[in-house]
Design a protein around this motif. Structure first.
Motif, PDB file in Angstrom:
ATOM      1  N   VAL A  25       6.852  -1.860   5.902  1.00  0.00           N
ATOM      2  CA  VAL A  25       6.120  -0.591   5.733  1.00  0.00           C
ATOM      3  C   VAL A  25       6.617   0.140   4.500  1.00  0.00           C
ATOM      4  CG1 VAL A  25       5.694   1.667   6.763  1.00  0.00           C
ATOM      5  CG2 VAL A  25       5.599  -0.375   8.190  1.00  0.00           C
ATOM      6  N   LEU A  26       7.922   0.151   4.280  1.00  0.00           N
ATOM      7  CA  LEU A  26       8.486   0.806   3.096  1.00  0.00           C
ATOM      8  C   LEU A  26       7.938   0.192   1.811  1.00  0.00           C
ATOM      9  CD1 LEU A  26      12.256   1.404   3.930  1.00  0.00           C
ATOM     10  CD2 LEU A  26      10.565   3.140   3.380  1.00  0.00           C
ATOM     11  N   SER A  27       7.823  -1.123   1.795  1.00  0.00           N
ATOM     12  CA  SER A  27       7.312  -1.781   0.590  1.00  0.00           C
ATOM     13  C   SER A  27       5.839  -1.462   0.361  1.00  0.00           C
ATOM     14  CB  SER A  27       7.506  -3.291   0.693  1.00  0.00           C
ATOM     15  OG  SER A  27       6.650  -3.854   1.672  1.00  0.00           O
ATOM     16  N   SER A  28       5.120  -1.174   1.429  1.00  0.00           N
ATOM     17  CA  SER A  28       3.679  -0.916   1.292  1.00  0.00           C
ATOM     18  C   SER A  28       3.374   0.492   0.819  1.00  0.00           C
ATOM     19  CB  SER A  28       2.970  -1.174   2.626  1.00  0.00           C
ATOM     20  OG  SER A  28       3.358  -0.210   3.595  1.00  0.00           O
ATOM     21  N   ILE A  29       4.332   1.424   0.943  1.00  0.00           N
ATOM     22  CA  ILE A  29       4.061   2.811   0.542  1.00  0.00           C
ATOM     23  C   ILE A  29       4.392   3.055  -0.923  1.00  0.00           C
ATOM     24  CG2 ILE A  29       4.520   3.663   2.870  1.00  0.00           C
ATOM     25  CD1 ILE A  29       7.187   4.734   1.870  1.00  0.00           C
ATOM     26  N   THR A  30       4.867   2.029  -1.636  1.00  0.00           N
ATOM     27  CA  THR A  30       5.234   2.228  -3.035  1.00  0.00           C
ATOM     28  C   THR A  30       4.039   2.507  -3.934  1.00  0.00           C
ATOM     29  OG1 THR A  30       5.142  -0.171  -3.400  1.00  0.00           O
ATOM     30  CG2 THR A  30       7.281   0.766  -2.825  1.00  0.00           C
TER      31      THR A  30
END
Length: 256
Positions: free
Chosen positions: A138-143
């Motif tokens: 999820v963290l990688s997708s919010i970049t």
């Protein structure tokens, strides 16, 4: 005569690597050295709700510790390898972006929220690092949120991780409503941990701002706070900045 360049191994993601090594060590100890003690079942598994074989005990300090320690346990080798396969690559990327202390804090938040929800809602114990793997995805997708877009590859990876955990649960003991609820509990913990990403200034943004200044050490505290506030998504100006060469997102004003 030209000197030879030395080859070295870069210890680039200390939190992710140490997490994976600790999980692997605990699995080996539980499967070989301390097989009769059931290390994972007694220590590295989150207690369940009332009615579970290992229900949460408010008077036991061990129950509180297990709300976080459960992410280091694994029911079987397939579950361990599946989680670590996501944690190592995505963890390295997020540590490069946010820094190791920030990722460690997000992991602790993710584990605690998942453990508490499991102790409140699911009458069975929980173990495994699925919530941590989901959080990193999820963290990688919010970049890319600052550009009002989201990468399809990140969404497909998230779906793959969820489907894989459902499949592993079916292999372990079959699918039932508590197993599915447990997966949503881990997803909720992942979302809670990733929310810290909206409050953490990425390292790349901090490095860029410090390199652009002539002397960052002479910059006053008030000026620095003003810059951070301008870079926060609370400001409308943040979402209007869509420079193609700025790959950083966000997302807040906490420097760790």
């Amino acid at each position: 005569m030209a000197s030879k360049k030395s080859f070295k191994i870069n210890f680039d993601a200390c939190v992710s690597i140490c997490f994976c090594l600790a999980s692997l060590l605990i699995f080996v100890l539980d499967a070989v050295a301390l097989k009769n003690y059931s290390l994972v079942q007694n220590i590295f598994s989150a207690p369940g709700a009332k009615g579970a074989a290992q229900a949460f005990d408010f008077s036991s300090p061990a129950s509180y510790a297990r709300l976080i320690l459960f992410v280091f346990g694994s029911k079987n080798f397939l579950q361990l390898i599946f989680s670590l396969a996501f944690i190592l690559p995505f963890g390295a990327l997020m540590e490069e972006r946010y820094g190791s202390p920030a990722v460690a804090l997000m992991t602790a938040i993710c584990a605690f929220v998942s453990g508490v929800l499991n102790a409140c809602l699911v009458p069975q114990s929980l173990c495994g690092a699925a919530s941590v793997a989901l959080m990193l995805i999820v963290l990688s997708s919010i970049t890319s949120l600052a550009k009002n877009e989201i990468h399809l590859s990140s969404l497909l990876t998230l779906v793959l991780c969820l489907a894989g955990n459902l499949y592993l649960s079916a292999l372990d003991g079959g699918l039932n409503r508590f197993t599915i609820i447990g997966l949503f509990v881990q997803l909720a913990g992942a979302l809670a941990g990733s929310m810290a990403g909206f409050l953490t200034a990425p390292k790349t943004r901090k490095a860029a701002s410090s390199s652009g200044a002539a002397n960052s050490s002479s910059q006053s505290t008030s000026d620095r706070l003003r810059e951070i506030d301008e870079d926060s998504p609370r400001k409308k100006s943040f979402w209007s900045k869509k420079s193609a060469d700025d790959e950083t997102t966000v997302i807040g004003s906490i420097n760790i």
